[in-house]
Design an enzyme around this catalytic site. Sequence first.
Site, PDB file in Angstrom:
ATOM      1  N   PHE A   1       0.819  -1.375  -0.005  1.00 32.65           N
ATOM      2  CA  PHE A   1       0.075   0.058   0.001  1.00 32.65           C
ATOM      3  C   PHE A   1       0.775   1.190  -0.027  1.00 32.65           C
ATOM      4  CE2 PHE A   1      -2.238   3.159   2.669  1.00 32.65           C
ATOM      5  CZ  PHE A   1      -3.319   3.291   1.902  1.00 32.65           C
TER       6      PHE A   1
ATOM      7  N   GLY B   1       4.805  12.687   4.502  1.00 34.57           N
ATOM      8  CA  GLY B   1       4.482  11.385   5.233  1.00 34.57           C
ATOM      9  C   GLY B   1       3.050  11.493   5.819  1.00 34.57           C
ATOM     10  N   SER B   2       2.823  12.200   7.256  1.00 37.19           N
ATOM     11  CA  SER B   2       1.594  12.423   7.732  1.00 37.19           C
ATOM     12  C   SER B   2       0.688  13.321   6.811  1.00 37.19           C
ATOM     13  CB  SER B   2       2.104  13.507   9.062  1.00 37.19           C
ATOM     14  OG  SER B   2       2.843  12.811   9.907  1.00 37.19           O
TER      15      SER B   2
ATOM     16  N   ILE C   1       7.695   1.910   2.082  1.00 40.90           N
ATOM     17  CA  ILE C   1       6.513   1.097   1.730  1.00 40.90           C
ATOM     18  C   ILE C   1       6.759  -0.562   2.234  1.00 40.90           C
ATOM     19  CG2 ILE C   1       4.967   0.213  -0.068  1.00 40.90           C
ATOM     20  CD1 ILE C   1       5.224   3.390   0.627  1.00 40.90           C
TER      21      ILE C   1
ATOM     22  N   ARG D   1      -4.902   0.221  11.784  1.00 39.38           N
ATOM     23  CA  ARG D   1      -4.499   1.097  13.067  1.00 39.38           C
ATOM     24  C   ARG D   1      -5.103  -0.209  14.229  1.00 39.38           C
ATOM     25  NH1 ARG D   1      -5.783   7.105  11.215  1.00 39.38           N
ATOM     26  NH2 ARG D   1      -3.649   7.487  10.311  1.00 39.38           N
TER      27      ARG D   1
ATOM     28  N   GLY E   1      17.102  -7.277  32.647  1.00 39.31           N
ATOM     29  CA  GLY E   1      18.441  -6.895  32.720  1.00 39.31           C
ATOM     30  C   GLY E   1      19.298  -7.314  31.526  1.00 39.31           C
TER      31      GLY E   1
ATOM     32  N   GLU F   1       1.516   3.476  10.216  1.00 42.34           N
ATOM     33  CA  GLU F   1       0.076   3.708  10.138  1.00 42.34           C
ATOM     34  C   GLU F   1      -0.555   4.984  10.577  1.00 42.34           C
ATOM     35  OE1 GLU F   1      -1.072   1.069   8.831  1.00 42.34           O
ATOM     36  OE2 GLU F   1      -0.040  -0.489   9.307  1.00 42.34           O
TER      37      GLU F   1
ATOM     38  N   THR G   1       1.446   8.528  12.545  1.00 37.22           N
ATOM     39  CA  THR G   1       2.484   8.435  14.029  1.00 37.22           C
ATOM     40  C   THR G   1       1.406   8.626  14.993  1.00 37.22           C
ATOM     41  OG1 THR G   1       2.468  10.885  13.890  1.00 37.22           O
ATOM     42  CG2 THR G   1       4.243  10.005  12.872  1.00 37.22           C
TER      43      THR G   1
HETATM   44  C1  LIG Z   1       8.362   0.073   9.313  1.00 33.06           C
HETATM   45  C2  LIG Z   1       7.427   1.055   8.574  1.00 33.06           C
HETATM   46  C3  LIG Z   1       6.534   0.741   7.592  1.00 33.06           C
HETATM   47  C4  LIG Z   1       5.937   1.576   6.816  1.00 33.06           C
HETATM   48  N1  LIG Z   1       4.894   1.117   5.792  1.00 33.06           N
HETATM   49  C5  LIG Z   1       4.361   2.031   5.172  1.00 33.06           C
HETATM   50  C6  LIG Z   1       3.552   1.372   3.984  1.00 33.06           C
HETATM   51  O1  LIG Z   1       3.307   0.354   3.754  1.00 33.06           O
HETATM   52  N2  LIG Z   1       2.883   2.620   3.290  1.00 33.06           N
HETATM   53  C7  LIG Z   1       3.072   3.758   3.217  1.00 33.06           C
HETATM   54  O2  LIG Z   1       2.558   4.636   2.494  1.00 33.06           O
HETATM   55  N3  LIG Z   1       3.873   4.127   4.415  1.00 33.06           N
HETATM   56  C8  LIG Z   1       4.309   3.337   5.429  1.00 33.06           C
HETATM   57  N4  LIG Z   1       5.330   4.088   6.386  1.00 33.06           N
HETATM   58  C9  LIG Z   1       5.384   5.161   6.419  1.00 33.06           C
HETATM   59  C10 LIG Z   1       4.642   5.811   7.798  1.00 33.06           C
HETATM   60  O3  LIG Z   1       3.260   5.671   7.414  1.00 33.06           O
HETATM   61  C11 LIG Z   1       5.062   7.121   7.875  1.00 33.06           C
HETATM   62  O4  LIG Z   1       6.501   7.072   8.450  1.00 33.06           O
HETATM   63  C12 LIG Z   1       4.125   8.110   8.847  1.00 33.06           C
HETATM   64  O5  LIG Z   1       3.135   8.234   7.995  1.00 33.06           O
HETATM   65  C13 LIG Z   1       4.754   9.490   9.304  1.00 33.06           C
HETATM   66  O6  LIG Z   1       5.459   9.943   8.352  1.00 33.06           O
HETATM   67  P1  LIG Z   1       6.895  10.839   8.401  1.00 33.06           P
HETATM   68  O7  LIG Z   1       7.719   9.761   8.851  1.00 33.06           O
HETATM   69  O8  LIG Z   1       7.299  11.359   7.052  1.00 33.06           O
HETATM   70  O9  LIG Z   1       6.752  11.970   9.504  1.00 33.06           O
HETATM   71  P2  LIG Z   1       6.503  13.331   9.132  1.00 33.06           P
HETATM   72  O10 LIG Z   1       5.052  13.685   8.533  1.00 33.06           O
HETATM   73  O11 LIG Z   1       7.587  13.968   8.545  1.00 33.06           O
HETATM   74  O12 LIG Z   1       6.235  13.871  10.730  1.00 33.06           O
HETATM   75  C14 LIG Z   1       7.497  14.114  11.425  1.00 33.06           C
HETATM   76  C15 LIG Z   1       6.945  14.411  12.681  1.00 33.06           C
HETATM   77  O13 LIG Z   1       6.023  15.508  13.075  1.00 33.06           O
HETATM   78  C16 LIG Z   1       4.736  14.892  13.559  1.00 33.06           C
HETATM   79  N5  LIG Z   1       3.638  15.727  12.764  1.00 33.06           N
HETATM   80  C17 LIG Z   1       3.602  15.939  11.527  1.00 33.06           C
HETATM   81  N6  LIG Z   1       2.425  16.402  11.178  1.00 33.06           N
HETATM   82  C18 LIG Z   1       1.760  16.807  12.470  1.00 33.06           C
HETATM   83  C19 LIG Z   1       0.645  17.499  13.012  1.00 33.06           C
HETATM   84  N7  LIG Z   1      -0.376  18.008  12.062  1.00 33.06           N
HETATM   85  N8  LIG Z   1       0.361  17.649  14.155  1.00 33.06           N
HETATM   86  C20 LIG Z   1       1.312  17.180  15.105  1.00 33.06           C
HETATM   87  N9  LIG Z   1       2.323  16.412  14.922  1.00 33.06           N
HETATM   88  C21 LIG Z   1       2.800  16.469  13.567  1.00 33.06           C
HETATM   89  C22 LIG Z   1       4.854  13.410  13.419  1.00 33.06           C
HETATM   90  O14 LIG Z   1       3.831  12.956  14.043  1.00 33.06           O
HETATM   91  C23 LIG Z   1       6.093  13.188  13.507  1.00 33.06           C
HETATM   92  O15 LIG Z   1       6.397  13.010  14.683  1.00 33.06           O
HETATM   93  C24 LIG Z   1       5.853   2.936   7.146  1.00 33.06           C
HETATM   94  C25 LIG Z   1       6.729   3.412   8.082  1.00 33.06           C
HETATM   95  C26 LIG Z   1       7.576   2.614   8.974  1.00 33.06           C
HETATM   96  C27 LIG Z   1       8.553   3.009   9.863  1.00 33.06           C
END
Ligand SMILES: Cc1cc2nc3c(=O)[nH]c(=O)nc-3n(C[C@H](O)[C@H](O)[C@H](O)COP(=O)(O)OP(=O)(O)OC[C@H]3O[C@@H](n4cnc5c(N)ncnc54)[C@H](O)[C@@H]3O)c2cc1C
Length: 382
Positions: free
Chosen positions: A125, A133-134, A159, A245, A341, A365, A367
């Site tokens: 996906f 990301g977010s 991904i 989630r 430990g 899924e 943060t």
């Molecule tokens: C092991 C793993 C598997 C994954 N698998 C998939 C997958 O299959 N498909 C896919 O599409 N993605 C996948 N991801 C990506 C994952 O969904 C993203 O890492 C996640 O959505 C966060 O995006 P980012 O890491 O770019 O954080 P960012 O969006 O850059 O955010 C950085 C920080 O800012 C905070 N933040 C951002 N916006 C806000 C806001 N409006 N209010 C408060 N805080 C905020 C975030 O919580 C975070 O702490 C995967 C990630 C991991 C680690």
Amino acid sequence: MIGFELSAEQKQWQQAARDFADKEIRPVAWKLDKGSDEACFWPLMERMSKKGFLAMGVPKEYGGSGLDFMTMSAVVEELAVADGGMAFTATSNSFLPLMVAGTDEQKRTFLPLTSSREKPGLAAFALTEPHAGSDGASITTTATKDGREYVLDGEKCFISNGNIARIYTVLATVDRGKGLKGITAFLVPDHLDGLERGRVEDKLGFRSSHTGTVVFHSVRVPEGNRLGAEGDGFPIAMKVLEVMRIVSCGAVGVGIARAAYESALRFLLTYSNAKKLINQQALSFDLADMLASIEASRLLVWKSCWMLDNKIPAATMSSITKFYVSDMAVEVANKGLNLVGLYGVNEDYPMDKYVRDAKVLQIYEGTNQISRLVASRGILSC
Ligand SMILES: Cc1cc2nc3c(=O)[nH]c(=O)nc-3n(C[C@H](O)[C@H](O)[C@H](O)COP(=O)(O)OP(=O)(O)OC[C@H]3O[C@@H](n4cnc5c(N)ncnc54)[C@H](O)[C@@H]3O)c2cc1C
């Protein structure tokens, strides 16, 4: 009437998953954690598929196991006790986008790619991008209409199954000016020209689950592979995440926490020095707290699954489940590591692995900050 007794069929699935986790996953979990091991990974996938654990949510008529979410979460928890990454891989293969928005023809065409028990393929996906990301609305992967096809250009990162999937659900924009309303979902088989599998992540936790980059260089996708209408992509993604989630994060988190609790208990009951310490309240109170947290979290997961199974909108509950259970899993795994430990950093009592795996739950899924945002918006809109 509220009851907590699983049905006979649910218990059978739960027991089958527990047996499989003990015999097939646990013995290789540490090895898989040390690095991707193709020779071990694919045979395990095939055995999981034969048991019906890889297409759990896919209806039987399409070759899946036809499990409801409640049963699925009971299975996933058991798999996650042995290895969170493997449990996650199993949940991500129910091909939720297709189940949420696919036509019957699309289901008949694409579901067998992942639900085949003999030669299982994996689904991915793909929403996240290097600069999105977010904030899903800021994705820049484009889908340009050209006759009866769309031409996809862009890059997706982090991904799950990104570098090994047989089929991808790709979120792309048909019109950046439309923001969320331009985002559209496409089913993209791995054999299409221009699809390049990129870098594989060497990550903190969930190391048995593959995570990678996939790049689309003018990939031509037939119009018939579009899921829903143009602009339906974001609601489809949100529905998929609502389920993930709960099952991929909630049930997996309960399983990881249980693994930490059960390891800590085993250590305290068997290791001679620890046996002398077990009556110290500082240690025994931690055990009580760990079990209380696990039991409370499972109730959240089960209630959320009940809502999904009864088609009750669960966006707020799913976000609450996500951040509550993943925070709980980190806390319980940390407590486990403290209790055990120095013995908690090797294969015997792999607490460091549980801590690392639990930490990933707080990030993917959406943060936990984003989950709190979604939940608070749900609360305030009541
Ligand atoms: C092991 C793993 C598997 C994954 N698998 C998939 C997958 O299959 N498909 C896919 O599409 N993605 C996948 N991801 C990506 C994952 O969904 C993203 O890492 C996640 O959505 C966060 O995006 P980012 O890491 O770019 O954080 P960012 O969006 O850059 O955010 C950085 C920080 O800012 C905070 N933040 C951002 N916006 C806000 C806001 N409006 N209010 C408060 N805080 C905020 C975030 O919580 C975070 O702490 C995967 C990630 C991991 C680690």
